[in-house]
Scaffold this active site. Sequence first.
Site, PDB file in Angstrom:
ATOM      1  N   ARG A 200       0.663  -1.343  -3.332  1.00  0.00           N
ATOM      2  CA  ARG A 200       1.914  -1.732  -3.972  1.00  0.00           C
ATOM      3  C   ARG A 200       1.699  -1.867  -5.483  1.00  0.00           C
ATOM      4  O   ARG A 200       0.588  -2.103  -5.944  1.00  0.00           O
ATOM      5  CB  ARG A 200       2.416  -3.064  -3.402  1.00  0.00           C
ATOM      6  N   LYS A 225       1.932  -9.147  -0.791  1.00  0.00           N
ATOM      7  CA  LYS A 225       3.356  -9.469  -0.651  1.00  0.00           C
ATOM      8  C   LYS A 225       3.584 -10.348   0.567  1.00  0.00           C
ATOM      9  O   LYS A 225       4.496 -11.182   0.582  1.00  0.00           O
ATOM     10  CB  LYS A 225       4.151  -8.166  -0.527  1.00  0.00           C
ATOM     11  N   HIS A 280       7.916   3.502  -6.855  1.00  0.00           N
ATOM     12  CA  HIS A 280       7.620   3.116  -5.465  1.00  0.00           C
ATOM     13  C   HIS A 280       7.565   4.330  -4.535  1.00  0.00           C
ATOM     14  O   HIS A 280       6.982   4.258  -3.457  1.00  0.00           O
ATOM     15  CB  HIS A 280       8.688   2.128  -4.973  1.00  0.00           C
ATOM     16  N   ARG A 283       4.186   5.361  -3.218  1.00  0.00           N
ATOM     17  CA  ARG A 283       3.666   4.684  -2.016  1.00  0.00           C
ATOM     18  C   ARG A 283       4.103   5.432  -0.762  1.00  0.00           C
ATOM     19  O   ARG A 283       3.327   5.598   0.179  1.00  0.00           O
ATOM     20  CB  ARG A 283       4.143   3.234  -2.004  1.00  0.00           C
ATOM     21  N   HIS A 306       1.031  -3.100   5.964  1.00  0.00           N
ATOM     22  CA  HIS A 306       2.245  -3.462   6.699  1.00  0.00           C
ATOM     23  C   HIS A 306       1.905  -4.297   7.931  1.00  0.00           C
ATOM     24  O   HIS A 306       1.002  -3.952   8.685  1.00  0.00           O
ATOM     25  CB  HIS A 306       3.009  -2.206   7.143  1.00  0.00           C
ATOM     26  N   TYR A 315       8.262   4.133   5.789  1.00  0.00           N
ATOM     27  CA  TYR A 315       7.494   4.741   4.693  1.00  0.00           C
ATOM     28  C   TYR A 315       6.858   6.069   5.092  1.00  0.00           C
ATOM     29  O   TYR A 315       6.499   6.860   4.228  1.00  0.00           O
ATOM     30  CB  TYR A 315       6.375   3.789   4.249  1.00  0.00           C
TER      31      TYR A 315
END
Length: 328
Positions: A200, A225, A280, A283, A306, A315
Amino acid sequence: MASIRNRNGKWQARVIRNGQSSLARTFFTKQDAERWARQTETQMDKGAFIDASLAERTTFKEVVERYIVEVTQHSRSHKEDTYRLKAISRHPIAKLNMASLSPSQVAKYRDERLKLVSAGAVIRELSYFSSIINHARREWGINTVNPIPLVKKPPSPQGRSRILNEDELTRLFAALVPRVKSANVWVLPLFKFALETAMRRGEMLDLRWEHINFEKRIAFIPVTKNGESRLVPLSKAAIEILQSIPRGINGRIFQINGAALSAAVERARQKANLTDFHFHDLRHMAITRLAEKLPNLIELSAVSGHKSLAMLKRYYHPSPELLAQKIA
């Protein structure tokens, strides 16, 4: 027993129970005062009484402002959260007291906001509402019903699936090459590192040299995160990127902040003539590439960070051509 008395032309009802604070309410008529006293006493006798007096004299704005000071300031995303919560506190809905914060009022707020911002932004704001109200109920003794579960949320927007092709990626990298001595020499390596690691943005900007184990090819992320630490395996290409960049005196690997990076992304996007590109998106691209090497979703999620495979799926954008070859 409740007491009813006339005060300055209005009727005050007061209910007193042993072990509880006395409750008082003023009405225009004696009948309304007596009715409220009977209902309150009945609810107390049944153990179903909820004292909403604090909720009635506390505005939503006051609760939001207290939440910013006592809760938001301790979160990793406190700057962004504070900005959004202050915007909510300026909206007319914030003038309502907590007891008046009904589903219909929230639904009205939702519809007004949908005319100005995306569905995703509204969903996030309603999530703020729910968190703030629940915290006020649990921690601050504000007895009120959380109306958010009764409000229909807008349909969740589809996840982004922007994948740059090879020509676009070449143009992007060319646009990031420093042209003058004053240019930031860490931007291009940061972009390439993002594609190699799927980390990230915040994780990379906070990354320090002491977090890198070159021998084991591992990067340590102290706080992610999700609020937990994790280890990120590094490819040989990622190691070569790190070894090619200069080291700053403050220990951070990439000497650039979020605002400067956003400005650099926009300049590169325009120069490379790219449409609908966000940092982003790198990613997304990195996870899609890693999925070809790590078909095991548990291993892939360990690299991407994740916790939810459902989020990982948003993603991961496999190539239909490659899938067709696999099932041939």
